[in-house]
Design an enzyme around this catalytic site. Structure first.
Site, PDB file in Angstrom:
ATOM      1  N   HIS A   1      42.577  55.507  43.162  1.00  0.00           N
ATOM      2  CA  HIS A   1      41.723  56.083  44.207  1.00  0.00           C
ATOM      3  C   HIS A   1      41.666  57.588  43.976  1.00  0.00           C
ATOM      4  CE1 HIS A   1      41.634  52.362  46.663  1.00  0.00           C
ATOM      5  NE2 HIS A   1      42.864  52.187  46.202  1.00  0.00           N
TER       6      HIS A   1
ATOM      7  N   HIS B   1      46.885  44.291  43.452  1.00  0.00           N
ATOM      8  CA  HIS B   1      48.197  44.516  44.088  1.00  0.00           C
ATOM      9  C   HIS B   1      48.870  43.290  44.704  1.00  0.00           C
ATOM     10  CE1 HIS B   1      45.664  44.770  47.634  1.00  0.00           C
ATOM     11  NE2 HIS B   1      45.257  46.004  47.392  1.00  0.00           N
TER      12      HIS B   1
ATOM     13  N   ASP C   1      47.423  51.556  41.831  1.00  0.00           N
ATOM     14  CA  ASP C   1      46.964  51.686  43.228  1.00  0.00           C
ATOM     15  C   ASP C   1      47.321  53.072  43.776  1.00  0.00           C
ATOM     16  OD1 ASP C   1      45.778  51.275  45.665  1.00  0.00           O
ATOM     17  OD2 ASP C   1      47.176  49.743  46.359  1.00  0.00           O
TER      18      ASP C   1
HETATM   19 ZN   LIG Z   1      43.957  47.225  48.241  1.00  0.00          ZN
END
Ligand SMILES: [Zn+2]
Length: 411
Positions: A43, A213, A286
């Site tokens: 991200h 994940h 992640d």
């Molecule tokens: Zn997620």
């Protein structure tokens, strides 16, 4: 022992004792040379949240961690659900970033879980895969249609498996720890029922689905079973699930607040087993930056779910899996290089003649303490802060250019 000759940003020769004149020589004897790491789950927060991260800080963070290619998640503001946003991510990351950034498009418009994005158009603009990560697609009919359409253009859907009805305001794994600290728990079924649903839908539509994940043992079993039946299901685990459990949440620190929640020791062991037997194909970070102000909100009600990991991922997996002799270094590196490249159809993840010289050099014996204050990332929400790790990226190179050496960005 081998030499790699790089010319014009590409690997031109690999062999013993290559002799050339006029070449810069980088001696990395005693270290592991591997394809640059690929993170299919980052991200980067641009557009929309520059206080958390941007392409400059996110890609510098990646370079320190040995990553040369990032797949950028689309839960930005605006959501990356349109060719214009895809083009923005590609252009701006090229301008400001120092590693390759490849955009995801969302699966549904605005990640609202209702209307599908124009899949062909976003792929033509440069999106490499689809994900509504951060949000589950609660409507199975929408998910089924998305799988059907993605199959036509041979792209992967990376799914965030969570039944919000079961999560129902839960904060950490439901179990002994959640009861002890008096915080509402999230049952493991919140994840597992959606993993089961999406495997069944991928089977029925003969499409590819990638489970983001994975956090609990039951999901690992479902994926293993699906693979045995020939379903095109792949899966990723994030490094923090390999060294953290809900016991770390006894003190309710928000840097351990994440979805799916950290499970029990049995979940952790099942994830490791899934990696070693190939049920789980990929290690991805992640990496989800949040500011201190955001994370300092009330633990149960305000602090957001998510944590960062680009700069610690390699160290964590080498410490947990290689230094313990649980897996070989080459098997671990496959999950960070050729497996993600194969699954997502990227022309990366290999050291072969004619390919981009995206390379990481790894020092397996380097012991270090994680100090989040020294990160290149703008954020500090790291569950590894203060831990001692064994193994670190020594040098990172993108298209033949050294961008990181011994922890320092050199471009
Ligand atoms: Zn997620």
């Amino acid at each position: 022992m081998a030499d790699i000759l790089i010319e014009d940003g590409k690997i031109s020769s690999i062999g013993e004792s290559i002799t050339v004149t006029d070449a810069e020589v980088i001696d990395v004897s005693g270290k592991v040379v591997a394809p640059g790491l690929i993170d299919v789950h980052a991200h980067l927060r641009d557009p929309g949240f520059p206080e958390r991260e941007d392409f400059r800080s996110g890609t510098r963070s990646a370079a320190v961690g040995g990553f040369t290619t990032l797949l950028a998640m689309p839960n930005t503001n605006p959501v990356c659900d349109h060719p214009v946003v895809v083009e923005y991510v590609l252009a701006k990351s090229k301008r400001e970033g120092i590693v390759n950034v490849l955009p995801y498009s969302s699966i549904t418009v605005g990640q609202q879980g209702e209307k599908l994005v124009p899949m062909k158009a976003v792929v033509e603009a440069g999106a490499v895969a689809f994900s509504d990560d951060g949000q589950p697609i609660m409507n199975g009919g929408v998910m089924r249609e998305a799988l059907t359409q993605a199959k036509e253009i041979d792209k992967v859907l990376a799914v965030h498996c969570e039944d919000r009805g079961i999560t129902a305001g839960g904060v950490i794994n439901e179990g002994y720890v959640s009861r002890r600290v008096g915080v509402k728990g999230i049952p493991y079924t919140s994840e597992a029922v959606m993993v089961g649903r999406d495997i069944l839908l991928a089977e029925e539509t003969a499409s590819k689905v990638h489970i983001c994940h994975v956090g609990c043992a039951r999901s690992v079993e479902l994926i293993r079973e699906g693979k045995k039946r020939g379903v095109q299901v792949t899966a990723e685990v994030n490094p923090h699930y390999l060294n953290t459990t809900d016991e770390n949440l006894e003190t309710c620190q928000s840097r351990f607040k994440i979805k799916p929640p950290f499970g029990t020791r049995a979940d952790l062991e099942a994830l490791k087993e899934g990696l070693s037997d190939g049920t789980i194909d990929i290690i991805a970070t992640d990496h989800a930056p949040y500011t201190n102000a955001e994370k300092q909100g009330d633990f149960a009600t305000e602090a957001p779910f998510g944590l960062i990991g680009l700069e610690t991922a390699l160290g964590v997996v080498l410490t947990e899996l290689v230094a313990t002799n649980y897996m070989s270094v080459s098997d671990v590196l496959k999950t960070l290089t050729c497996n993600p490249a194969r699954i997502f159809g990227l022309d990366k993840g290999t050291l072969s003649i004619g390919k981009d010289a995206d390379i990481v050099v790894i020092d397996l014996d380097h012991e270090w303490f994680v100090d989040a204050e020294k990160f290149q990332s703008k954020s500090r929400n790291c569950p590894q802060h203060g831990r001692r790790l064994r193994g670190k990226a020594f040098l990172t190179m993108v298209k033949g250019q050294v961008i990181m050496r011994e922890g320092t960005i050199v471009v």
